[in-house]
Design an enzyme around this catalytic site. Structure first.
Site, PDB file in Angstrom:
ATOM      1  N   SER A 180       8.686 -12.146   0.082  1.00 31.12           N
ATOM      2  CA  SER A 180       8.118 -11.672  -1.173  1.00 31.12           C
ATOM      3  C   SER A 180       7.066 -10.612  -0.873  1.00 31.12           C
ATOM      4  O   SER A 180       6.133 -10.871  -0.105  1.00 31.12           O
ATOM      5  CB  SER A 180       7.496 -12.836  -1.949  1.00 31.12           C
ATOM      6  OG  SER A 180       6.930 -12.398  -3.157  1.00 31.12           O
TER       7      SER A 180
ATOM      8  N   LYS B  65      12.269  -9.574  -1.953  1.00 31.08           N
ATOM      9  CA  LYS B  65      11.819  -9.676  -3.348  1.00 31.08           C
ATOM     10  C   LYS B  65      10.530  -8.889  -3.510  1.00 31.08           C
ATOM     11  O   LYS B  65       9.634  -8.988  -2.667  1.00 31.08           O
ATOM     12  CB  LYS B  65      11.580 -11.133  -3.745  1.00 31.08           C
ATOM     13  CG  LYS B  65      11.211 -11.305  -5.213  1.00 31.08           C
ATOM     14  CD  LYS B  65      11.019 -12.766  -5.581  1.00 31.08           C
ATOM     15  CE  LYS B  65       9.635 -13.271  -5.208  1.00 31.08           C
ATOM     16  NZ  LYS B  65       9.416 -14.671  -5.640  1.00 31.08           N
TER      17      LYS B  65
ATOM     18  N   LYS C   9       7.337  -7.871  -6.245  1.00 33.87           N
ATOM     19  CA  LYS C   9       6.652  -8.201  -7.486  1.00 33.87           C
ATOM     20  C   LYS C   9       6.636  -6.960  -8.381  1.00 33.87           C
ATOM     21  O   LYS C   9       6.443  -5.830  -7.899  1.00 33.87           O
ATOM     22  CB  LYS C   9       5.215  -8.642  -7.202  1.00 33.87           C
ATOM     23  CG  LYS C   9       5.107  -9.916  -6.363  1.00 33.87           C
ATOM     24  CD  LYS C   9       5.493 -11.145  -7.147  1.00 33.87           C
ATOM     25  CE  LYS C   9       5.221 -12.415  -6.356  1.00 33.87           C
ATOM     26  NZ  LYS C   9       5.500 -13.635  -7.127  1.00 33.87           N
TER      27      LYS C   9
ATOM     28  N   ASP D 224      10.386 -10.015  -9.242  1.00 34.44           N
ATOM     29  CA  ASP D 224       9.685 -11.143  -9.847  1.00 34.44           C
ATOM     30  C   ASP D 224       8.577 -10.603 -10.743  1.00 34.44           C
ATOM     31  O   ASP D 224       7.670  -9.910 -10.285  1.00 34.44           O
ATOM     32  CB  ASP D 224       9.091 -12.029  -8.755  1.00 34.44           C
ATOM     33  CG  ASP D 224       8.387 -13.261  -9.298  1.00 34.44           C
ATOM     34  OD1 ASP D 224       8.462 -13.500 -10.512  1.00 34.44           O
ATOM     35  OD2 ASP D 224       7.773 -13.991  -8.487  1.00 34.44           O
TER      36      ASP D 224
ATOM     37  N   GLU E 293      13.477 -12.472 -11.723  1.00 37.64           N
ATOM     38  CA  GLU E 293      12.783 -13.752 -11.767  1.00 37.64           C
ATOM     39  C   GLU E 293      11.692 -13.759 -12.839  1.00 37.64           C
ATOM     40  O   GLU E 293      10.853 -12.867 -12.885  1.00 37.64           O
ATOM     41  CB  GLU E 293      12.180 -14.060 -10.399  1.00 37.64           C
ATOM     42  CG  GLU E 293      11.501 -15.413 -10.315  1.00 37.64           C
ATOM     43  CD  GLU E 293      10.941 -15.698  -8.935  1.00 37.64           C
ATOM     44  OE1 GLU E 293      10.206 -16.692  -8.797  1.00 37.64           O
ATOM     45  OE2 GLU E 293      11.223 -14.924  -7.995  1.00 37.64           O
TER      46      GLU E 293
ATOM     47  N   ASP F 228      11.319 -19.660 -12.853  1.00 38.82           N
ATOM     48  CA  ASP F 228      10.336 -20.245 -11.948  1.00 38.82           C
ATOM     49  C   ASP F 228       9.364 -21.081 -12.763  1.00 38.82           C
ATOM     50  O   ASP F 228       9.540 -22.277 -12.938  1.00 38.82           O
ATOM     51  CB  ASP F 228       9.627 -19.129 -11.180  1.00 38.82           C
ATOM     52  CG  ASP F 228       8.506 -19.618 -10.272  1.00 38.82           C
ATOM     53  OD1 ASP F 228       8.278 -20.831 -10.181  1.00 38.82           O
ATOM     54  OD2 ASP F 228       7.836 -18.772  -9.644  1.00 38.82           O
TER      55      ASP F 228
ATOM     56  N   LYS G 151       9.770 -24.832  -6.601  1.00 36.52           N
ATOM     57  CA  LYS G 151       8.545 -24.969  -5.823  1.00 36.52           C
ATOM     58  C   LYS G 151       8.140 -26.441  -5.927  1.00 36.52           C
ATOM     59  O   LYS G 151       7.581 -26.856  -6.943  1.00 36.52           O
ATOM     60  CB  LYS G 151       7.450 -24.060  -6.369  1.00 36.52           C
ATOM     61  CG  LYS G 151       7.753 -22.577  -6.202  1.00 36.52           C
ATOM     62  CD  LYS G 151       6.702 -21.715  -6.869  1.00 36.52           C
ATOM     63  CE  LYS G 151       7.019 -20.228  -6.670  1.00 36.52           C
ATOM     64  NZ  LYS G 151       6.100 -19.365  -7.466  1.00 36.52           N
TER      65      LYS G 151
ATOM     66  N   GLY H 101       7.395 -20.210  -2.662  1.00 35.04           N
ATOM     67  CA  GLY H 101       6.134 -20.599  -2.036  1.00 35.04           C
ATOM     68  C   GLY H 101       4.957 -20.257  -2.912  1.00 35.04           C
ATOM     69  O   GLY H 101       5.054 -19.462  -3.846  1.00 35.04           O
TER      70      GLY H 101
END
Length: 361
Positions: A130, A155, A157, A181, A206, A231, A255, A283
């Site tokens: 990420s 991934k 953000k 995400d 996401e 998520d 998670k 995570g």
């Protein structure tokens, strides 16, 4: 019997930016239980402020110390603890810290590594990475390094108005498995922005909408070809079932520390499989203790997508465990010693220690 707790503050190698804001350190709550010569550990995935959700370090300590700890006085099976704790509404992260403490304890009592104790495992976890929002040059540099190291999914953000990052990354890396995400930063009026992401051949988008939503995720899924991953919206097995029932998800990011522990996470993974969905393990920037739980779960056969389970050398210059995970060719093997298998670096623990104490059970 007592539980020892430790609040540690570990600086990140570089700031980590999401739509929630920028974090410069991980302030973690760690727990240790000693009984009949067996030491068990766990970690709460809360943070100092309630930005990811309503829980934070203060609420976790309140719920654990004043309510939940009494339910583990006889060291029950984790599922029994969760049944006892049903009267505590919400507060999944606090309950997970104790539930996972019991998983570590019981797997050690049974002299089994945690990844074998919890279910059928392939023996390794497929690893993705990420990348937080930053200057595009810095992000591209991080991605290039990650690709060279063999990460199986990248991934990044994103946030509303910063979709240009996706174009820049895809132009530079046209063939990598790429996902984004949003951490719930979009609103229903942003549907055109999200539909525009179809052009980038993403593995999934996401959590585009806030965590309390399923309806608009369902509507989005009908309007785009890119799979939708949930998520924050998945807080229980019941929520996962509803998400698939109304067509709100293709993929779920599990998670364990957020969902309430392994007991509930296993149910979520089974529901995803029954509905033809996919699962990976995310995570929360955990220390080596929390990461060991994540890797064990990510090695299960029920988990079929690479997760956000990078070795902690990506985040910290020095962790609090002596045996940090190492990745090879995009995979990490869970520890083979009983339980989570970590060896605590007491010197590092003291170095990063902010507060410590005991909780009576």
């Amino acid at each position: 019997m007592q539980i020892n707790f430790y609040r540690v503050r570990i600086p990140f190698l570089r700031p980590f930016t999401t739509s929630f804001g920028t974090e410069n350190y991980r302030e973690a709550l760690l727990f240790r239980l000693v009984h009949d010569g067996i030491e068990a550990y766990s970690e709460a995935v809360t943070s100092p402020i309630p930005d990811y959700g309503y829980e934070d370090n203060a609420t976790a300590m309140h719920i654990i110390g004043d309510f939940a700890a009494k339910y583990i006085s006889d060291l029950p099976d984790p599922s029994v603890f969760m049944e006892r704790a049903r009267g505590i509404k919400g507060h999944n992260m606090a309950k997970a810290a104790l539930e996972m403490l019991l998983w570590d304890y019981h797997s050690k009592v049974n002299d089994q590594p945690l990844y074998r104790y919890i279910g059928k495992s392939r023996g390794y976890a497929n690893v993705g990475i990420s990348i937080g929002m930053a200057k595009i040059e810095e992000m591209l540099e991080q991605i290039e390094k990650a690709v060279s190291m063999g990460y199986k999914r990248i991934k990044i953000k994103i946030a509303r108005g910063r979709e240009g990052l996706v174009r820049e990354v895809r132009d530079a890396f046209p063939d990598i498995p790429l996902s984004v995400d949003a951490n719930g930063d979009y609103t229903p009026s942003d549907m055109p922005r999200l539909k525009d992401l179809d052009r980038y051949d993403l593995e999934y988008i996401e959590q585009p909408f806030p965590g309390d939503d399923l309806i608009y995720h369902s509507r989005l899924k009908k309007e785009i070809s890119t799979p939708v991953c949930l998520d924050e919206s998945i807080t229980s097995a019941d929520k996962a079932r509803k998400a698939f029932d109304i067509g709100a998800a293709d993929v779920i990011n599990i998670k364990p520390g957020r969902i309430g522990g392994f007991t509930e996470s296993l149910k979520v993974a089974e529901i995803a499989r029954e509905n033809g969905g996919h699962v990976w393990v995310g995570g929360m920037l955990e220390t080596g203790i929390g990461r060991a739980f994540n890797i064990a779960f990510a090695s299960l056969d029920l988990v079929d997508y690479p997760g956000d389970t990078s070795p902690n050398e990506k985040y910290f210059s020095r962790d609090i465990v002596k045996n940090p995970f190492r990745m090879k060719n995009g995979i990490i093997e869970p520890y083979h010693d009983p339980g989570i298998g970590v060896r605590i670096d007491e010197e590092s623990l003291l170095r990063y220690l902010v507060d410590a104490g005991t909780i009576s059970v």
